[in-house]
Design an enzyme around this catalytic site. Structure first.
Site, mmCIF file in Angstrom:
data_model
loop_
_atom_site.group_PDB
_atom_site.id
_atom_site.type_symbol
_atom_site.label_atom_id
_atom_site.label_comp_id
_atom_site.label_asym_id
_atom_site.label_seq_id
_atom_site.Cartn_x
_atom_site.Cartn_y
_atom_site.Cartn_z
ATOM 1 N N HIS A 24 1.313 -1.242 -0.059
ATOM 2 C CA HIS A 24 0.022 -0.043 0.215
ATOM 3 C C HIS A 24 0.936 0.914 0.032
ATOM 4 C CE1 HIS A 24 -3.676 2.171 0.693
ATOM 5 N NE2 HIS A 24 -2.841 2.609 0.789
ATOM 6 N N ASP A 84 -13.713 4.003 7.666
ATOM 7 C CA ASP A 84 -12.650 4.343 7.552
ATOM 8 C C ASP A 84 -13.546 5.238 5.266
ATOM 9 O OD1 ASP A 84 -10.228 4.982 6.182
ATOM 10 O OD2 ASP A 84 -11.074 4.387 4.225
ATOM 11 N N ARG A 92 -12.840 13.591 6.178
ATOM 12 C CA ARG A 92 -11.861 14.158 6.386
ATOM 13 C C ARG A 92 -11.419 15.534 4.880
ATOM 14 N NH1 ARG A 92 -7.980 9.558 6.755
ATOM 15 N NH2 ARG A 92 -6.863 11.000 7.541
ATOM 16 N N SER A 106 -6.821 4.427 8.771
ATOM 17 C CA SER A 106 -7.190 4.824 7.973
ATOM 18 C C SER A 106 -6.353 3.598 7.113
ATOM 19 C CB SER A 106 -7.454 5.916 6.919
ATOM 20 O OG SER A 106 -7.368 5.832 5.966
ATOM 21 N N LYS A 141 -7.733 -0.377 6.194
ATOM 22 C CA LYS A 141 -8.288 -1.199 5.247
ATOM 23 C C LYS A 141 -7.445 -3.025 4.847
ATOM 24 C CE LYS A 141 -8.193 2.505 3.151
ATOM 25 N NZ LYS A 141 -8.234 3.905 2.717
HETATM 26 N N1 URA Z 1 -4.858 6.951 2.287
HETATM 27 C C1 URA Z 1 -5.760 6.507 3.309
HETATM 28 O O1 URA Z 1 -6.093 5.638 2.881
HETATM 29 N N2 URA Z 1 -5.979 6.930 3.803
HETATM 30 C C2 URA Z 1 -5.053 8.023 4.240
HETATM 31 O O2 URA Z 1 -5.467 8.925 5.442
HETATM 32 C C3 URA Z 1 -3.929 8.792 3.586
HETATM 33 C C4 URA Z 1 -3.928 8.360 3.166
#
Ligand code: URA
Length: 442
Positions: A82, A161, A168, A183, A187
């Protein structure tokens, strides 16, 4: 329990109890807590921060707010990666096929771009026929058959999220270490892989502007992953200039395919090899040196390119676009941007360049905006390069001529040309594992 009291406690710098954090997440996901209270809570967290314990509980609550994907039907070690987001970041399209070609199983859920950062799902959708919305059953079947599948985030994966991130984004509360960590990791935990490699971007095109902040964020995410039984590591990589030379959806697929043929730009190739090495190392494929050699061999032998094509075909796309990326063609409107003076390209405001690409149609300003798959920017010069007056700095592509003027102005505003050569910054700053931070010498 009252949301008002929880906001007040955090506003005053207090530590929240696990049940208070769970109350917030459950209540907000169900729609019982309104956006205005959640916004106030997020701003309180933004200013007051969270302890590691609070961040861990928040992540768990968000991960369990929806489906936890069951990957037990997939044989072998499942690895995920990620990125925290950047400009020209097409690494998933390169690193995931390399890892699959080296025997790992890559079952990855990716996101769309928003604002100045791109998203893998949008890039994949520039390939005609490519489907990025798969059922869990189909996703698992494709990974078992080809070793790799990259899909969009399923509807009910970490829905807390999804709601919180959208809020946000419009309440200036994105750049918060506990909020980003929870966040991303919620995931990743819900998506079910055994190993997680994080690419934490640092620089003027990233959410973390300094390496110190990026290391802090990486430490938190690695700790959360390890506490939840996932082998987790992070690389801190440079986002003070775009990665590679192409920005835009089809353009980035083209560059990813070139990199998988061993003909990619040096910075992109190096970052991808480092990421692939670390993914393979997490999957216990050998020493770092052996993992690096395996990754390079997957490129040189063409096996990684074939993996990407196999995934594209399995998801309904035309694999010929991977073997012959010139089939994408070019956007109808094309403009060379000439250097206004001679000197070194001193500085690139990467966020500004990402916004310029977005203004050409490569990204969305609002969630509902359509993407122009052929729009984007090809960089001919990057930080540290010498340019003569009138030489081409970049080529802008779009399908709508009316977009050019503002995008070009934004591009110019984002680059500086000066007499002296700038100091070369490292591509990879550090590696963060559960054992600590290892600084990387360039
Ligand atoms: N990517 C994400 O999935 N969440 C964030 O808060 C920032 C970048």
């Amino acid at each position: 329990m009252r949301m008002y009291d929880i906001i007040l406690k955090k506003r005053e710098g207090g530590h929240l109890a696990p049940e208070e954090i769970r109350f917030v997440i459950e209540g907000y996901t169900k729609g019982e807590i309104p956006d205005y209270q959640m916004s106030a809570f997020l701003m309180a967290v933004f200013f007051r921060g969270m302890t590691d314990e609070e961040t861990g509980v928040l992540t768990q609550a968000m991960a369990h707010s929806g489906d936890m994907v069951d990957l037990s039907e997939i044989q072998g070690v499942k690895v995920d990666k990620h990125s925290t987001g950047g400009v020209g970041d097409k690494t998933t399209l390169i690193v995931a096929p390399i890892a699959a070609a080296c025997g790992c199983r890559v079952a990855k859920m990716s996101g769309r771009g928003l604002g100045h950062t791109g998203g893998t799902v949008d890039k994949m959708e520039s390939i005609p026929g490519m489907r990025t919305s798969l059922s869990e059953k189909e996703f698992v079947e494709i990974v078992n058959r080809t070793g790799i599948s990259v899909t969009g985030q399923s509807g009910n994966l970490a829905p807390a999220d999804k709601k919180i991130y959208a809020l946000r984004d419009v309440t200036a509360t994105v750049e918060s270490i506990p909020l980003i960590a929870s966040s991303i990791m919620s995931k990743k935990l819900a998506a079910g892989s055994d190993c997680i490699l994080l690419d934490v971007k640092a620089g003027n095109g990233a959410f973390m502007k300094t390496t110190a902040d990026a290391v802090q964020l990486a430490k938190k995410m690695v700790a959360i992953g390890e506490q939840n039984g996932r082998k987790t590591a992070a690389l801190i990589t440079n986002m003070d200039y775009p990665l590679g030379n192409k920005i835009g959806n089809a353009l980035e697929v083209q560059e990813a395919a070139a990199t998988l043929r061993g003909m990619g730009p040096e910075d992109l190739t190096e970052v991808c090899l480092a990421l692939a090495e670390n993914m393979l190392f997490l999957a216990q494929k050998g020493t770092p040196a052996k993992c690096r050699a395996m990754a390079w061999d997957a490129i040189c032998s063409g096996r990684a390119l074939e993996k990407l094509a196999a995934m594209v075909e399995a998801q309904g796309g035309d694999p010929d676009y991977i073997f012959h990326p010139e089939r994408f063609g070019e956007a109808p409107v094309k403009e060379d941007v000439a250097a206004p003076e001679e000197g070194y390209l001193q500085d690139m405001n990467t966020e500004g360049i990402g916004i310029s690409a977005m203004m050409l149609g490569a990204g969305r300003e609002k969630k509902e905006d359509a993407i122009d798959p052929l729009a984007g920017i090809v960089l001919c010069k990057k930080t540290g390069d010498y340019v003569k007056k009138g030489e081409t700095l970049a080529v802008l592509y779009t399908s709508e001529e009316s977009r050019l003027k503002d995008a070009e102005a934004k591009y110019f505003e984002s680059v500086k040309i000066k007499g002296e050569k700038p100091k070369k910054e490292p591509l990879i700053y550090a590696r963060v594992t559960k054992d600590g931070v290892e600084e990387k010498a360039d």
